[in-house]
Motif scaffolding. Structure first.
Motif, PDB file in Angstrom:
ATOM      1  N   LEU A 155     -59.362  73.329 -30.633  1.00 14.38           N
ATOM      2  CA  LEU A 155     -59.489  74.175 -31.814  1.00 14.38           C
ATOM      3  C   LEU A 155     -58.057  74.854 -32.544  1.00 14.38           C
ATOM      4  O   LEU A 155     -58.054  74.691 -33.649  1.00 14.38           O
ATOM      5  CB  LEU A 155     -60.929  74.974 -31.946  1.00 14.38           C
ATOM      6  CG  LEU A 155     -60.875  75.792 -33.175  1.00 14.38           C
ATOM      7  CD1 LEU A 155     -61.385  74.791 -34.324  1.00 14.38           C
ATOM      8  CD2 LEU A 155     -62.287  76.688 -32.959  1.00 14.38           C
ATOM      9  N   PRO A 156     -57.650  75.732 -31.691  1.00 16.04           N
ATOM     10  CA  PRO A 156     -56.730  76.588 -32.014  1.00 16.04           C
ATOM     11  C   PRO A 156     -55.242  75.677 -32.651  1.00 16.04           C
ATOM     12  O   PRO A 156     -54.775  76.038 -33.610  1.00 16.04           O
ATOM     13  CB  PRO A 156     -56.167  77.400 -30.845  1.00 16.04           C
ATOM     14  CG  PRO A 156     -57.360  77.468 -29.972  1.00 16.04           C
ATOM     15  CD  PRO A 156     -57.946  76.139 -30.184  1.00 16.04           C
ATOM     16  N   GLU A 157     -54.961  74.269 -32.173  1.00 15.31           N
ATOM     17  CA  GLU A 157     -53.876  73.628 -32.553  1.00 15.31           C
ATOM     18  C   GLU A 157     -54.356  72.656 -33.867  1.00 15.31           C
ATOM     19  O   GLU A 157     -53.550  72.985 -34.608  1.00 15.31           O
ATOM     20  CB  GLU A 157     -53.821  72.817 -31.320  1.00 15.31           C
ATOM     21  CG  GLU A 157     -52.416  71.759 -31.769  1.00 15.31           C
ATOM     22  CD  GLU A 157     -51.019  72.686 -31.976  1.00 15.31           C
ATOM     23  OE1 GLU A 157     -49.835  72.023 -32.230  1.00 15.31           O
ATOM     24  OE2 GLU A 157     -51.192  73.989 -31.736  1.00 15.31           O
ATOM     25  N   TYR A 158     -55.650  72.620 -33.952  1.00  9.63           N
ATOM     26  CA  TYR A 158     -55.939  71.874 -35.244  1.00  9.63           C
ATOM     27  C   TYR A 158     -55.969  73.240 -36.342  1.00  9.63           C
ATOM     28  O   TYR A 158     -55.457  72.686 -37.428  1.00  9.63           O
ATOM     29  CB  TYR A 158     -57.474  71.528 -35.083  1.00  9.63           C
ATOM     30  CG  TYR A 158     -57.568  70.072 -34.490  1.00  9.63           C
ATOM     31  CD1 TYR A 158     -57.411  69.061 -35.368  1.00  9.63           C
ATOM     32  CD2 TYR A 158     -58.220  70.243 -33.100  1.00  9.63           C
ATOM     33  CE1 TYR A 158     -57.588  67.741 -34.879  1.00  9.63           C
ATOM     34  CE2 TYR A 158     -58.131  68.774 -32.661  1.00  9.63           C
ATOM     35  CZ  TYR A 158     -57.971  67.423 -33.553  1.00  9.63           C
ATOM     36  OH  TYR A 158     -58.045  66.208 -32.904  1.00  9.63           O
ATOM     37  N   GLN A 159     -56.253  74.407 -35.962  1.00  2.00           N
ATOM     38  CA  GLN A 159     -56.133  75.321 -36.971  1.00  2.00           C
ATOM     39  C   GLN A 159     -54.809  75.501 -37.432  1.00  2.00           C
ATOM     40  O   GLN A 159     -54.345  75.878 -38.430  1.00  2.00           O
ATOM     41  CB  GLN A 159     -56.987  76.712 -36.520  1.00  2.00           C
ATOM     42  CG  GLN A 159     -58.368  76.708 -36.190  1.00  2.00           C
ATOM     43  CD  GLN A 159     -58.992  77.802 -35.491  1.00  2.00           C
ATOM     44  OE1 GLN A 159     -58.167  78.424 -34.649  1.00  2.00           O
ATOM     45  NE2 GLN A 159     -60.202  78.308 -35.940  1.00  2.00           N
ATOM     46  N   ARG A 160     -53.639  75.550 -36.477  1.00  4.51           N
ATOM     47  CA  ARG A 160     -52.434  75.701 -36.870  1.00  4.51           C
ATOM     48  C   ARG A 160     -51.853  74.665 -37.705  1.00  4.51           C
ATOM     49  O   ARG A 160     -51.437  75.036 -38.751  1.00  4.51           O
ATOM     50  CB  ARG A 160     -51.746  75.777 -35.547  1.00  4.51           C
ATOM     51  CG  ARG A 160     -50.096  76.159 -35.722  1.00  4.51           C
ATOM     52  CD  ARG A 160     -49.352  75.837 -34.445  1.00  4.51           C
ATOM     53  NE  ARG A 160     -49.350  74.433 -34.022  1.00  4.51           N
ATOM     54  CZ  ARG A 160     -48.416  73.617 -34.736  1.00  4.51           C
ATOM     55  NH1 ARG A 160     -47.480  74.113 -35.710  1.00  4.51           N
ATOM     56  NH2 ARG A 160     -48.229  72.255 -34.350  1.00  4.51           N
ATOM     57  N   VAL A 161     -52.088  73.482 -37.205  1.00  4.74           N
ATOM     58  CA  VAL A 161     -51.387  72.142 -37.869  1.00  4.74           C
ATOM     59  C   VAL A 161     -52.175  71.966 -39.461  1.00  4.74           C
ATOM     60  O   VAL A 161     -51.435  71.854 -40.418  1.00  4.74           O
ATOM     61  CB  VAL A 161     -51.813  71.020 -37.250  1.00  4.74           C
ATOM     62  CG1 VAL A 161     -51.176  69.580 -37.970  1.00  4.74           C
ATOM     63  CG2 VAL A 161     -51.019  71.068 -35.869  1.00  4.74           C
ATOM     64  N   LEU A 162     -53.575  72.316 -39.483  1.00  5.04           N
ATOM     65  CA  LEU A 162     -54.082  72.348 -40.861  1.00  5.04           C
ATOM     66  C   LEU A 162     -54.120  73.402 -41.460  1.00  5.04           C
ATOM     67  O   LEU A 162     -54.786  73.434 -42.687  1.00  5.04           O
ATOM     68  CB  LEU A 162     -55.579  71.859 -40.560  1.00  5.04           C
ATOM     69  CG  LEU A 162     -55.800  70.359 -39.836  1.00  5.04           C
ATOM     70  CD1 LEU A 162     -56.989  70.004 -39.455  1.00  5.04           C
ATOM     71  CD2 LEU A 162     -55.084  69.300 -40.453  1.00  5.04           C
ATOM     72  N   ARG A 163     -53.465  74.456 -41.061  1.00  3.56           N
ATOM     73  CA  ARG A 163     -53.616  75.818 -41.570  1.00  3.56           C
ATOM     74  C   ARG A 163     -54.848  76.346 -42.303  1.00  3.56           C
ATOM     75  O   ARG A 163     -54.882  76.688 -43.383  1.00  3.56           O
ATOM     76  CB  ARG A 163     -52.675  75.612 -42.796  1.00  3.56           C
ATOM     77  CG  ARG A 163     -51.072  74.956 -42.688  1.00  3.56           C
ATOM     78  CD  ARG A 163     -50.304  74.894 -43.697  1.00  3.56           C
ATOM     79  NE  ARG A 163     -49.079  73.896 -43.702  1.00  3.56           N
ATOM     80  CZ  ARG A 163     -48.915  72.906 -44.582  1.00  3.56           C
ATOM     81  NH1 ARG A 163     -49.366  73.169 -45.751  1.00  3.56           N
ATOM     82  NH2 ARG A 163     -47.670  72.100 -44.168  1.00  3.56           N
ATOM     83  N   CYS A 164     -55.874  76.489 -41.506  1.00  2.00           N
ATOM     84  CA  CYS A 164     -56.933  76.834 -41.678  1.00  2.00           C
ATOM     85  C   CYS A 164     -57.817  77.212 -40.672  1.00  2.00           C
ATOM     86  O   CYS A 164     -57.824  76.633 -39.437  1.00  2.00           O
ATOM     87  CB  CYS A 164     -57.954  75.330 -42.473  1.00  2.00           C
ATOM     88  SG  CYS A 164     -59.265  75.918 -43.049  1.00  2.00           S
ATOM     89  N   HIS A 165     -58.468  78.410 -40.644  1.00  2.73           N
ATOM     90  CA  HIS A 165     -59.435  79.103 -39.562  1.00  2.73           C
ATOM     91  C   HIS A 165     -60.462  78.509 -39.573  1.00  2.73           C
ATOM     92  O   HIS A 165     -61.154  78.476 -38.554  1.00  2.73           O
ATOM     93  CB  HIS A 165     -59.251  80.652 -39.942  1.00  2.73           C
ATOM     94  CG  HIS A 165     -57.595  81.301 -39.644  1.00  2.73           C
ATOM     95  ND1 HIS A 165     -57.264  81.077 -38.336  1.00  2.73           N
ATOM     96  CD2 HIS A 165     -56.968  81.999 -40.364  1.00  2.73           C
ATOM     97  CE1 HIS A 165     -56.146  81.843 -38.404  1.00  2.73           C
ATOM     98  NE2 HIS A 165     -55.711  82.129 -39.591  1.00  2.73           N
TER      99      HIS A 165
END
Length: 336
Positions: free
Chosen positions: A177-187
């Motif tokens: 989840l943290p990496e998806y949040q970083r790449v997709l710029r969305c919390h």
């Protein structure tokens, strides 16, 4: 225009940056590297088993379970050759997204792209139209990750800002989840069987800046002159310089963001660069200098825009850096 071949070429180029030999990757997937490299009009037809094997071995050899996501993060909007055609027929981001949805079938037969908007926002949704077994396969998941991340890069390439979704829906594990949040710029990344990017209403009518697309083309030409896209590059500093150059229209990333894209830690990446006699700060500074000289010499772009593209929030900061590099101000250099 063989967009499927373009995807495979970008996959192999990115694999080379990640220390994965394209020759080995193709051999394991029973794919002819020569057919991928050859710029003929003959389409590259891959069997589902070959595509599945290609993604599986790319992830395994790079030791990166999110290889597709990181490939999508690294791809430029110009990479597939379709964006140039899209902006010729689009004045706004909404029109461009609508055009892009019509190109999806040329890239993959695994899913389609649907766009919609109302007063609450605009939505990009990827809809599987494959069989259930294919739609839950390894290649499918990697391709979906790739296109979720690539869509953001495509939007960045059309406007001079980084676009962030309001909400993302997709299958995601707590571990990643943290990496998806970083790449997709969305919390707000929600675990869901659907694949959805929701954006603010303003995005739909945002005007396209075609000059930014032209800038990407110049950058990619500059990178192509330095290397063969899917050949192995021996030195890490060269691979990272090429990556920074190709993505410089979005600004120079931080060491932490670059390390995450290469599936390593910032400390490890810095240590490997130091073993080659250079720091990340020196590498990024060298790229900025090279690009600044290139842009100013072309005489096409305003100094303030060049400053912004290179990651300087203030024109005065760019001017000081440029004087340190050359002994001259950007204005005098461009004039002379």
């Amino acid at each position: 225009m063989d967009l499927q071949k373009a995807i495979i070429q970008r996959l192999l180029a990115y694999a080379a940056q990640r220390d994965v030999p394209p020759q080995e990757l193709c051999a394991l997937a029973d794919i002819s590297l020569q057919a991928v490299q050859h710029n003929s009009s003959t389409p590259l037809a891959l069997r589902p088993q070959q595509l599945e094997a290609l993604w599986q071995h790319a992830c395994a050899l790079s030791k990166d379970a999110l290889f597709g996501l990181h490939l999508g993060e690294s791809m430029q909007a110009t990479a597939l050759g379709a964006v140039g055609l899209i902006i010729q027929h689009s004045a706004t981001v909404g029109e461009a997204l609508t055009q892009a949805a019509g190109f999806t079938h040329l890239i993959t037969d695994l899913f389609g792209m649907q766009v919609s908007h109302d007063k609450l926002g605009c939505r990009v949704e990827f809809i599987p139209f494959a069989t259930h077994s294919t739609a839950t396969g390894f290649a499918f998941r990697q391709m979906m990750d790739l296109f979720m991340a690539y869509t953001l890069h495509e939007l960045d390439g059309l406007v001079l800002e980084k676009i962030s979704p309001l909400r993302v829906k997709m299958p995601v594990t707590a571990e990643h989840l943290p990496e998806y949040q970083r790449v997709l710029r969305c919390h707000t990344v929600e675990h869901s069987p659907d694949y959805v990017l929701d954006f603010a209403p303003r995005l739909w009518e945002l005007p396209i800046l075609s000059a930014n697309y032209e800038l990407q083309q110049l950058l990619l030409q500059k990178v192509s002159a330095l290397q063969d896209g899917i050949s192995q590059i021996p030195h890490l500093r060269t691979r990272l310089s090429s990556y920074l150059l190709a993505n410089a229209y979005l600004g120079i990333p931080t060491l932490e963001d670059l390390a995450a894209n290469f599936n390593t830690s910032a400390r490890t990446l810095q240590r490997r660069l130091q073993e080659e006699g250079i720091t990340y700060q020196q590498l990024a500074e060298g790229v900025r200098k090279s690009l600044a000289l290139h842009y100013l010499a072309s005489g096409t772009y305003p100094i303030k825009e060049i400053s912004y593209i290179l990651g300087y929030n203030e024109l005065s900061a760019f001017t000081r850096a440029f004087k340190r590099w050359t002994g001259s101000s950007p204005a005098n250099y461009q004039k002379n």
